[in-house]
Design an enzyme around this catalytic site. Structure first.
Site, PDB file in Angstrom:
ATOM      1  N   ASP A  24       0.316  -7.654   1.363  1.00 28.05           N
ATOM      2  CA  ASP A  24       0.601  -6.298   1.432  1.00 28.05           C
ATOM      3  C   ASP A  24       1.995  -6.121   1.295  1.00 28.05           C
ATOM      4  O   ASP A  24       2.255  -5.721   2.721  1.00 28.05           O
ATOM      5  CB  ASP A  24      -0.007  -5.879   2.692  1.00 28.05           C
ATOM      6  CG  ASP A  24       0.150  -4.440   2.515  1.00 28.05           C
ATOM      7  OD1 ASP A  24       0.342  -3.627   1.855  1.00 28.05           O
ATOM      8  OD2 ASP A  24      -0.016  -3.153   3.731  1.00 28.05           O
ATOM      9  N   HIS A  59       0.637  -1.226  -0.037  1.00 28.95           N
ATOM     10  CA  HIS A  59      -0.220  -0.071  -0.056  1.00 28.95           C
ATOM     11  C   HIS A  59       0.688   1.090  -0.287  1.00 28.95           C
ATOM     12  O   HIS A  59       0.075   2.373  -0.786  1.00 28.95           O
ATOM     13  CB  HIS A  59      -0.960   0.107   1.122  1.00 28.95           C
ATOM     14  CG  HIS A  59      -0.407   0.128   2.619  1.00 28.95           C
ATOM     15  ND1 HIS A  59      -0.269  -0.686   3.808  1.00 28.95           N
ATOM     16  CD2 HIS A  59      -0.151   1.565   2.581  1.00 28.95           C
ATOM     17  CE1 HIS A  59       0.636  -0.432   4.603  1.00 28.95           C
ATOM     18  NE2 HIS A  59       0.112   0.963   4.305  1.00 28.95           N
ATOM     19  N   SER A  83       4.619   1.881   7.793  1.00 34.53           N
ATOM     20  CA  SER A  83       4.317   0.928   6.933  1.00 34.53           C
ATOM     21  C   SER A  83       5.540   0.269   6.456  1.00 34.53           C
ATOM     22  O   SER A  83       6.384   0.966   5.445  1.00 34.53           O
ATOM     23  CB  SER A  83       2.924   1.187   6.306  1.00 34.53           C
ATOM     24  OG  SER A  83       2.297   1.984   6.605  1.00 34.53           O
TER      25      SER A  83
END
Length: 255
Positions: free
Chosen positions: A108, A64, A206
């Site tokens: 992810d 992402h 992230s």
């Protein structure tokens, strides 16, 4: 609402935020790491994400974290990047996992091919992947790191880390945690508070590592809020299947 843990700003904007933040702020429940003690850590520009150098020409991060163009290696302090320790590489190619689903948050993971190999030094080193990774049991103590939002809600200037506790997937899917929104699958790891104090990653972390017993076990993916004892962070698990995809992708690219 479930939030991915990237932060969409340019480094220049991040520096402005850092200058305005209070001194000594911490990642949720954590502390500043010894400079360059995690030499495989990568810092991304726009969006603001972390990553792991797994090969001289490859960085592993979260799928992402889109539109990444530049990677900084050997960084400890963002506003005091040193020319003698920092290496900057442009991203030649982004390879998101072919089965990544932004809604269900599965797979992810993304590989970044750098425009040229990094030079391994005291401040920049590769964290090599094994052939298998053991699924950490509930209660396992692991380490996460990043430059993401801290207790004061602003980005950290320096690399921070915190110990998190692995949470059973059944508990993580319970109404008190994620309530199957999204479903926490066997390809994910929940980790956070030990029940006594807050410990978590946050926006901007992230793509960073989840390290258990020194081994790379997962990649920071998403969470609800930050530091909520009942809402642990969620990490993409580097299962045997995922490791095979990573190594096959890198090998094909070299042909």
């Amino acid at each position: 609402m479930v939030f991915p843990r990237e932060f969409s700003v340019f480094i220049a904007c991040v520096v402005l935020l850092i200058v305005q933040s209070s001194h000594g702020s911490e990642i949720i429940g954590g502390k500043e790491v010894q400079p360059h003690s995690l030499p495989f850590m990568a810092l991304m520009e726009s969006p603001y994400c972390g990553g792991i150098l797994i090969d001289p020409t490859w960085v592993l991060t979260a799928a992402h974290c889109v539109n990444i163009k530049k990677v900084f290696l050997g960084v400890h302090s963002i506003k005091e990047m040193k020319k003698d320790s920092t290496q900057v590489r442009m991203v030649k190619r982004l390879v998101p996992h072919p089965c990544y689903d932004a809604t269900d948050k599965v797979n992810d993971l993304m590989l970044l091919k750098l425009d040229k190999p990094v030079k391994q030094t005291n401040t920049v080193k590769v964290l090599k992947l094994g052939n298998t990774v053991k699924d950490p049991a509930a209660g396992t103590n692991c380490l996460v790191a990043g430059w993401g939002k801290t207790n004061n809600g602003k980005m950290s200037d320096v690399l921070m880390s915190v110990n998190v506790t692995v949470i059973d997937r059944v508990k993580c899917n319970s109404p008190e945690c994620y309530g199957f929104k999204p479903v926490i699958t066997s390809s994910m790891i929940c980790a956070g508070s030990d029940g006594k104090k807050s410990a978590d990653t946050c926006q901007g972390d992230s793509g960073g590592p989840l390290l258990c017993n020194g081994a790379l076990v997962g990649v920071t993916s998403f969470g609800k809020k930050c530091g909520d004892k009942e809402k642990p962070g969620v990490y993409s698990f580097l299962s045997e299947k995922q490791l095979k995809w990573i190594k096959t992708t890198m090998k094909k690219s070299e042909i």
